[in-house]
Design a protein around this motif. Structure first.
Motif, PDB file in Angstrom:
ATOM      1  N   LEU A 120       0.838  -1.198   0.000  1.00 39.77           N
ATOM      2  CA  LEU A 120       0.000   0.000   0.000  1.00 39.77           C
ATOM      3  C   LEU A 120       0.874   1.250   0.000  1.00 39.77           C
ATOM      4  O   LEU A 120       0.626   2.205  -0.755  1.00 39.77           O
ATOM      5  CB  LEU A 120      -0.931   0.000   1.220  1.00 39.77           C
ATOM      6  N   VAL A 121       1.906   1.248   0.835  1.00 37.34           N
ATOM      7  CA  VAL A 121       2.843   2.369   0.901  1.00 37.34           C
ATOM      8  C   VAL A 121       3.504   2.589  -0.463  1.00 37.34           C
ATOM      9  O   VAL A 121       3.563   3.708  -0.977  1.00 37.34           O
ATOM     10  CB  VAL A 121       3.917   2.121   1.988  1.00 37.34           C
ATOM     11  N   ALA A 122       3.998   1.496  -1.067  1.00 38.33           N
ATOM     12  CA  ALA A 122       4.654   1.597  -2.375  1.00 38.33           C
ATOM     13  C   ALA A 122       3.683   2.084  -3.449  1.00 38.33           C
ATOM     14  O   ALA A 122       4.043   2.897  -4.313  1.00 38.33           O
ATOM     15  CB  ALA A 122       5.238   0.245  -2.766  1.00 38.33           C
ATOM     16  N   THR A 123       2.442   1.604  -3.405  1.00 43.17           N
ATOM     17  CA  THR A 123       1.421   2.016  -4.370  1.00 43.17           C
ATOM     18  C   THR A 123       1.151   3.512  -4.264  1.00 43.17           C
ATOM     19  O   THR A 123       1.094   4.227  -5.275  1.00 43.17           O
ATOM     20  CB  THR A 123       0.102   1.241  -4.130  1.00 43.17           C
ATOM     21  N   GLU A 124       0.995   4.001  -3.033  1.00 38.08           N
ATOM     22  CA  GLU A 124       0.690   5.415  -2.819  1.00 38.08           C
ATOM     23  C   GLU A 124       1.841   6.307  -3.300  1.00 38.08           C
ATOM     24  O   GLU A 124       1.606   7.424  -3.776  1.00 38.08           O
ATOM     25  CB  GLU A 124       0.433   5.677  -1.328  1.00 38.08           C
ATOM     26  N   ILE A 125       3.074   5.812  -3.185  1.00 42.37           N
ATOM     27  CA  ILE A 125       4.231   6.595  -3.624  1.00 42.37           C
ATOM     28  C   ILE A 125       4.360   6.595  -5.144  1.00 42.37           C
ATOM     29  O   ILE A 125       4.656   7.629  -5.758  1.00 42.37           O
ATOM     30  CB  ILE A 125       5.527   6.058  -2.980  1.00 42.37           C
ATOM     31  N   CYS A 126       4.123   5.453  -5.775  1.00 40.21           N
ATOM     32  CA  CYS A 126       4.311   5.326  -7.223  1.00 40.21           C
ATOM     33  C   CYS A 126       3.148   5.905  -8.038  1.00 40.21           C
ATOM     34  O   CYS A 126       3.310   6.174  -9.229  1.00 40.21           O
ATOM     35  CB  CYS A 126       4.507   3.857  -7.603  1.00 40.21           C
ATOM     36  N   MET A 127       1.990   6.067  -7.422  1.00 42.77           N
ATOM     37  CA  MET A 127       0.795   6.484  -8.153  1.00 42.77           C
ATOM     38  C   MET A 127       0.848   7.913  -8.700  1.00 42.77           C
ATOM     39  O   MET A 127       0.486   8.144  -9.858  1.00 42.77           O
ATOM     40  CB  MET A 127      -0.443   6.314  -7.269  1.00 42.77           C
ATOM     41  N   PRO A 128       1.253   8.915  -7.913  1.00 43.33           N
ATOM     42  CA  PRO A 128       1.192  10.292  -8.415  1.00 43.33           C
ATOM     43  C   PRO A 128       2.050  10.511  -9.658  1.00 43.33           C
ATOM     44  O   PRO A 128       3.144   9.964  -9.769  1.00 43.33           O
ATOM     45  CB  PRO A 128       1.729  11.122  -7.234  1.00 43.33           C
ATOM     46  N   VAL A 129       1.546  11.327 -10.575  1.00 41.60           N
ATOM     47  CA  VAL A 129       2.271  11.630 -11.808  1.00 41.60           C
ATOM     48  C   VAL A 129       3.396  12.625 -11.538  1.00 41.60           C
ATOM     49  O   VAL A 129       4.496  12.488 -12.076  1.00 41.60           O
ATOM     50  CB  VAL A 129       1.301  12.205 -12.867  1.00 41.60           C
ATOM     51  N   LYS A 130       3.125  13.619 -10.687  1.00 45.56           N
ATOM     52  CA  LYS A 130       4.110  14.672 -10.444  1.00 45.56           C
ATOM     53  C   LYS A 130       5.123  14.268  -9.368  1.00 45.56           C
ATOM     54  O   LYS A 130       4.773  13.681  -8.349  1.00 45.56           O
ATOM     55  CB  LYS A 130       3.400  15.964 -10.032  1.00 45.56           C
ATOM     56  N   LYS A 131       6.362  14.650  -9.644  1.00 45.68           N
ATOM     57  CA  LYS A 131       7.477  14.320  -8.760  1.00 45.68           C
ATOM     58  C   LYS A 131       7.293  14.897  -7.358  1.00 45.68           C
ATOM     59  O   LYS A 131       7.536  14.224  -6.352  1.00 45.68           O
ATOM     60  CB  LYS A 131       8.755  14.866  -9.412  1.00 45.68           C
ATOM     61  N   LYS A 132       6.838  16.146  -7.277  1.00 45.78           N
ATOM     62  CA  LYS A 132       6.687  16.793  -5.968  1.00 45.78           C
ATOM     63  C   LYS A 132       5.604  16.109  -5.132  1.00 45.78           C
ATOM     64  O   LYS A 132       5.693  16.055  -3.899  1.00 45.78           O
ATOM     65  CB  LYS A 132       6.378  18.286  -6.128  1.00 45.78           C
ATOM     66  N   HIS A 133       4.591  15.546  -5.797  1.00 46.42           N
ATOM     67  CA  HIS A 133       3.550  14.813  -5.075  1.00 46.42           C
ATOM     68  C   HIS A 133       4.097  13.500  -4.519  1.00 46.42           C
ATOM     69  O   HIS A 133       3.769  13.110  -3.392  1.00 46.42           O
ATOM     70  CB  HIS A 133       2.355  14.557  -5.991  1.00 46.42           C
ATOM     71  N   ARG A 134       4.923  12.833  -5.320  1.00 53.40           N
ATOM     72  CA  ARG A 134       5.532  11.581  -4.837  1.00 53.40           C
ATOM     73  C   ARG A 134       6.438  11.864  -3.639  1.00 53.40           C
ATOM     74  O   ARG A 134       6.431  11.117  -2.653  1.00 53.40           O
ATOM     75  CB  ARG A 134       6.325  10.906  -5.956  1.00 53.40           C
ATOM     76  N   ALA A 135       7.199  12.943  -3.717  1.00 51.93           N
ATOM     77  CA  ALA A 135       8.087  13.318  -2.613  1.00 51.93           C
ATOM     78  C   ALA A 135       7.272  13.630  -1.352  1.00 51.93           C
ATOM     79  O   ALA A 135       7.663  13.254  -0.237  1.00 51.93           O
ATOM     80  CB  ALA A 135       8.931  14.527  -3.002  1.00 51.93           C
ATOM     81  N   ARG A 136       6.141  14.283  -1.547  1.00 45.55           N
ATOM     82  CA  ARG A 136       5.276  14.611  -0.405  1.00 45.55           C
ATOM     83  C   ARG A 136       4.752  13.340   0.264  1.00 45.55           C
ATOM     84  O   ARG A 136       4.680  13.251   1.495  1.00 45.55           O
ATOM     85  CB  ARG A 136       4.109  15.478  -0.880  1.00 45.55           C
ATOM     86  N   VAL A 137       4.383  12.331  -0.543  1.00 45.69           N
ATOM     87  CA  VAL A 137       3.878  11.070   0.017  1.00 45.69           C
ATOM     88  C   VAL A 137       4.974  10.357   0.798  1.00 45.69           C
ATOM     89  O   VAL A 137       4.731   9.796   1.873  1.00 45.69           O
ATOM     90  CB  VAL A 137       3.321  10.157  -1.104  1.00 45.69           C
ATOM     91  N   ILE A 138       6.208  10.385   0.285  1.00 49.36           N
ATOM     92  CA  ILE A 138       7.335   9.765   0.990  1.00 49.36           C
ATOM     93  C   ILE A 138       7.537  10.434   2.348  1.00 49.36           C
ATOM     94  O   ILE A 138       7.694   9.753   3.376  1.00 49.36           O
ATOM     95  CB  ILE A 138       8.631   9.849   0.145  1.00 49.36           C
ATOM     96  N   GLU A 139       7.516  11.762   2.370  1.00 51.55           N
ATOM     97  CA  GLU A 139       7.698  12.477   3.639  1.00 51.55           C
ATOM     98  C   GLU A 139       6.520  12.231   4.588  1.00 51.55           C
ATOM     99  O   GLU A 139       6.709  12.140   5.809  1.00 51.55           O
ATOM    100  CB  GLU A 139       7.863  13.978   3.364  1.00 51.55           C
ATOM    101  N   TYR A 140       5.325  12.097   4.030  1.00 48.14           N
ATOM    102  CA  TYR A 140       4.136  11.793   4.831  1.00 48.14           C
ATOM    103  C   TYR A 140       4.298  10.444   5.529  1.00 48.14           C
ATOM    104  O   TYR A 140       4.087  10.326   6.744  1.00 48.14           O
ATOM    105  CB  TYR A 140       2.910  11.785   3.927  1.00 48.14           C
ATOM    106  N   PHE A 141       4.687   9.411   4.768  1.00 49.37           N
ATOM    107  CA  PHE A 141       4.832   8.080   5.364  1.00 49.37           C
ATOM    108  C   PHE A 141       6.012   8.021   6.337  1.00 49.37           C
ATOM    109  O   PHE A 141       5.993   7.228   7.292  1.00 49.37           O
ATOM    110  CB  PHE A 141       4.979   7.012   4.283  1.00 49.37           C
ATOM    111  N   THR A 142       7.016   8.854   6.121  1.00 46.88           N
ATOM    112  CA  THR A 142       8.115   8.948   7.086  1.00 46.88           C
ATOM    113  C   THR A 142       7.591   9.448   8.426  1.00 46.88           C
ATOM    114  O   THR A 142       7.943   8.918   9.488  1.00 46.88           O
ATOM    115  CB  THR A 142       9.218   9.889   6.569  1.00 46.88           C
ATOM    116  N   ASP A 143       6.716  10.453   8.376  1.00 47.13           N
ATOM    117  CA  ASP A 143       6.112  10.975   9.607  1.00 47.13           C
ATOM    118  C   ASP A 143       5.198   9.941  10.271  1.00 47.13           C
ATOM    119  O   ASP A 143       5.168   9.819  11.502  1.00 47.13           O
ATOM    120  CB  ASP A 143       5.311  12.257   9.307  1.00 47.13           C
ATOM    121  N   VAL A 144       4.454   9.179   9.457  1.00 47.58           N
ATOM    122  CA  VAL A 144       3.600   8.112  10.000  1.00 47.58           C
ATOM    123  C   VAL A 144       4.463   7.071  10.702  1.00 47.58           C
ATOM    124  O   VAL A 144       4.147   6.633  11.817  1.00 47.58           O
ATOM    125  CB  VAL A 144       2.769   7.442   8.877  1.00 47.58           C
ATOM    126  N   ALA A 145       5.558   6.681  10.052  1.00 45.68           N
ATOM    127  CA  ALA A 145       6.457   5.666  10.626  1.00 45.68           C
ATOM    128  C   ALA A 145       7.054   6.150  11.951  1.00 45.68           C
ATOM    129  O   ALA A 145       7.159   5.380  12.911  1.00 45.68           O
ATOM    130  CB  ALA A 145       7.570   5.344   9.631  1.00 45.68           C
TER     131      ALA A 145
END
Length: 323
Positions: A120-145
């Protein structure tokens, strides 16, 4: 005695009914979750639902993950460990016990949950088309972790880190270049597998000690990295003889096994102190996640292949998705 036996039987019947209902729910969740490969990039990005839209607060998501973890843990009984690892009489290799085999699958379902969360984490990161959105999801999951670590939810923590380390995610170099990775590096260090997960085991002992002196359910939460717990129990059972060279029972082995399972039994009985959010829980449990191939395809479409191997795989995956 008749009254006591009747009470025991009634408790058993209630327990079996609850477990049966739980396994029916698991089956429904599995049926709801299907591979998203067929809809990959076919919907406009603006109407694609993602985890941040559903829950933009990392702390809230960590709490809901803890709800799922504690609920699934609560259905795993000590007999499942015994049935999973001891297929013969522990003191007589000629006598088989549990001849009918293992009936419940709560232990396996819990391991499957770990895998689902990683994908699910990998899917949410790979899904967005824009690079800045993918980066935001990575930072979001880092905060969740990080919040999971603070809560004592090490299983979700490791699942998130595993998802972020899957090849389709780790190869997104342009995306990672936009991410502030300092917090992620600290978490990765905490869960570093070197020296037999020394850092994690130290953190787990600290959480276990906190739990012993806790005054609230919030402080009592200890959710171990479950796959490692199973591995420890398995190797303890397989690696140590049941009898000593002099023929005496190896009480030290059985005492250590009992200690690990008993500790787990204490942790799984903690009631989750956080308020449930049905919408977030529904999303976490039922939203479809990408398969390996779908993840790679999404990854290659986000950031082009960098070598011949990746290019060949991308061509193959695109051909399969179009057929």
């Amino acid at each position: 005695y008749r009254k006591n036996v009747q009470q025991l039987l009634q408790n058993l019947i209630r327990k079996f009914a609850t477990v049966s209902q739980y396994e029916e729910v698991l089956a429904k969740i599995d049926a709801t979750s299907t591979d998203r490969l067929t809809v990959l990039k076919t919907k406009p990005q603006s109407i694609q639902t993602d985890i941040i839209t559903v829950c933009n607060d990392p702390y809230m998501l960590a709490q809901q993950l803890t709800h799922i973890e504690l609920e699934r843990l609560s259905y795993i009984g000590p007999e499942e460990f015994i049935q999973a690892f001891v297929q013969k009489d522990p003191l007589d290799n000629d006598k088989s016990c549990y001849r009918d085999g293992k009936k419940t699958r709560n232990l396996e379902a819990y391991v499957e949950w770990f895998n689902r969360l990683s994908y699910l984490v990998a899917t949410e990161i790979c899904m967005p088309v824009k690079k800045k959105h993918r980066a935001r999801v990575i930072e979001y999951f880092t905060d969740v972790a990080r919040e999971c670590f603070n809560i004592g939810n090490f299983n979700s923590l490791m699942a998130i880190i595993s998802g972020m380390n899957l090849s389709p995610v780790s190869r997104l170099r342009k995306t990672w270049a936009k991410v502030k990775t300092a917090k992620f590096d600290i978490l990765e260090h905490q869960m570093d597998p070197s020296s037999n997960f020394y850092n994690y085991r130290t953190a787990l002992r600290g959480a276990a000690q906190r739990s012993l002196t806790a005054h609230s359910n919030r402080e009592k939460i200890v959710i171990p990295f479950f796959s490692l717990l199973i591995k420890d129990i398995y190797f303890l059972n397989e690696g140590c003889a049941n009898r000593l060279p002099n023929g005496h029972v190896n009480f030290e082995k059985f005492w250590e096994l009992a200690k690990q399972v008993s500790e787990f039994m204490t942790w799984k009985q903690v009631e989750c102190p956080f308020e449930r959010d049905r919408k977030i829980l529904q999303y976490l449990l039922t939203v479809p996640v990408f398969s390996d191939d779908a993840l790679y395809l999404a990854s290659y479409e986000s950031e082009s292949p960098e070598n011949h191997i990746e290019k060949d795989r991308w061509k193959t995956l695109r051909f399969v998705s179009e057929v």
